[in-house]
Design a protein around this motif. Structure first.
Motif, PDB file in Angstrom:
ATOM      1  N   UNK A 286       1.017  -6.981  -3.538  1.00 29.99           N
ATOM      2  CA  UNK A 286      -0.116  -6.796  -3.030  1.00 29.99           C
ATOM      3  C   UNK A 286      -0.206  -5.175  -2.424  1.00 29.99           C
ATOM      4  N   UNK A 287      -1.087  -4.566  -2.259  1.00 28.73           N
ATOM      5  CA  UNK A 287      -1.009  -3.064  -1.797  1.00 28.73           C
ATOM      6  C   UNK A 287      -0.836  -3.069  -0.352  1.00 28.73           C
ATOM      7  N   UNK A 288      -1.441  -4.086   0.307  1.00 33.18           N
ATOM      8  CA  UNK A 288      -0.999  -4.041   2.012  1.00 33.18           C
ATOM      9  C   UNK A 288       0.407  -4.308   2.115  1.00 33.18           C
ATOM     10  N   UNK A 289       1.136  -4.914   1.145  1.00 37.18           N
ATOM     11  CA  UNK A 289       2.477  -5.192   1.293  1.00 37.18           C
ATOM     12  C   UNK A 289       3.259  -3.888   0.966  1.00 37.18           C
ATOM     13  N   UNK A 290       2.892  -3.170   0.293  1.00 37.18           N
ATOM     14  CA  UNK A 290       3.362  -1.853  -0.261  1.00 37.18           C
ATOM     15  C   UNK A 290       3.277  -0.848   1.027  1.00 37.18           C
ATOM     16  N   UNK A 291       2.235  -0.718   1.532  1.00 39.38           N
ATOM     17  CA  UNK A 291       1.769  -0.088   2.739  1.00 39.38           C
ATOM     18  C   UNK A 291       2.652  -0.274   3.849  1.00 39.38           C
ATOM     19  N   UNK A 292       3.005  -1.680   4.327  1.00 39.81           N
ATOM     20  CA  UNK A 292       3.811  -1.992   5.175  1.00 39.81           C
ATOM     21  C   UNK A 292       5.174  -1.762   4.778  1.00 39.81           C
TER      22      UNK A 292
END
Length: 338
Positions: A286-292
């Motif tokens: 997920x993009x949220x995972x990459x961000x975090x």
């Protein structure tokens, strides 16, 4: 007379363990949990010992906002490519090359607003070249981009030698990419905007479905009519373009470019993606995972600097995070296939 009750009328009650399992089943669930716990610990520690641990000081938060976007932008591009089932080890070299090209062109009199798109186009072209070689000759992208890492690092020296290049564009360019807006660093705002754009593209657009399908099961994706080759080339192009964007943000902030900059960033970008829950096999993440993941790496770096810990502690901690995240992702993948 027998009285019957409708046992299905009341919704089932679920305990904390149920919600924890649901959280961990999400591709970004584990990183959300780890990131939240670390942030809570840092905030509590900073409130208890404000003089010794200045995590919440405005100066420290400003440092974090300036540091995160470079790795974050690289990780966004690498993450989309990893979901599609490929890797790009050349993004660190592309980051340096595109920044050097932009700075040299600005020194020659070109506007920064023309030199920056030129750098992004160069990054996209290199990404497309990586994709074409990988697909045309059926080679592992790991090998192709490992060669690219060395080739483009040499191209930096061939293009401008081993000398630093000053970057002095129009003041408005510097303000847009390295200034502040409402107290927030401009580069961090760009990172937030790009994260949102890629989130919508990957999780709420047909192209994102094609990326997940291509990385998860390419023969099946091909069978249902997805042009998996085109999807992979677009993903390679995004990775190259985002490497150039990272170079633009870093160069605008520092005001100069070093030929050796970006060394090791490709591994940090992959680490941010793995920590963020992306599968090394593709098809999950997920993009949220990459961000975090990018935020977590810089949070740990920042904490260790505040604690005046030796630099090798950071490498050790990130190594543990990478292996731990990979084990957790493997367990989750195995449970999903069971």
């Amino acid at each position: 007379m027998t009285v019957t009750t409708d046992s299905g009328s009341a919704p089932p009650r679920h305990g904390p363990a149920y919600y924890l399992r649901r959280l961990l089943a999400n591709p970004a669930g584990s990183i959300m949990l780890v990131f939240a716990l670390i942030q809570i610990a840092c905030i509590v520690w900073a409130l208890l010992y404000p003089d010794d641990f200045r995590y919440l000081s405005p100066q420290n938060l400003a440092i974090l906002m300036r540091a995160v976007p470079v790795l974050g932008c690289l990780a966004l591009g690498v993450g989309i490519l990893m979901i599609a089932g490929e890797f790009d080890l050349s993004v660190g070299s592309v980051y340096a090359l595109t920044a050097i090209v932009m700075a040299v062109q600005v020194s020659a009199g070109m506007s920064g607003f023309l030199a920056a798109p030129l750098a992004i186009l160069l990054g996209v072209a290199i990404g497309v070249l990586n994709g074409l070689i990988t697909l045309r000759f059926n080679l592992p992208s790991f090998i192709v981009t490992l060669g690219g890492l060395l080739f483009w690092r040499g191209a930096v020296l061939l293009y401008n030698g081993a000398v630093q290049v000053r970057f002095d564009p129009e003041p408005i360019f510097t303000e847009i990419f390295a200034g502040t807006l409402l107290g927030f660093n401009a580069a961090f705002l760009w990172f937030l905007a790009l994260t949102f754009a890629f989130y919508m593209l990957v999780h709420h657009h047909r192209f994102g479905n094609h990326v997940f399908a291509t990385g998860g099961n390419r023969p099946a994706a091909t069978a249902i009519g997805i042009n998996t080759g085109r999807v992979k080339i677009i993903a390679f192009a995004i990775a190259g373009g985002m490497a150039a964007v990272a170079g633009i943000l870093a160069t605008a902030r520092v005001g100069s470019v070093q030929p050796g900059q970006g060394t090791g960033l490709e591994l940090q970008a992959i680490a941010a993606c793995v920590i963020g829950g992306l599968s090394l096999r593709g098809g999950r993440g997920s993009i949220i995972g990459v961000f975090l993941g990018a935020l977590l790496i810089h949070t740990i770096t920042n904490v260790l600097l505040l604690l005046r810990a030796p630099g090798f502690y950071l490498e050790m901690f990130i190594a543990v995070l990478i292996v731990g995240a990979s084990i957790l992702n493997q367990l989750i993948d195995g449970r999903g296939r069971a």
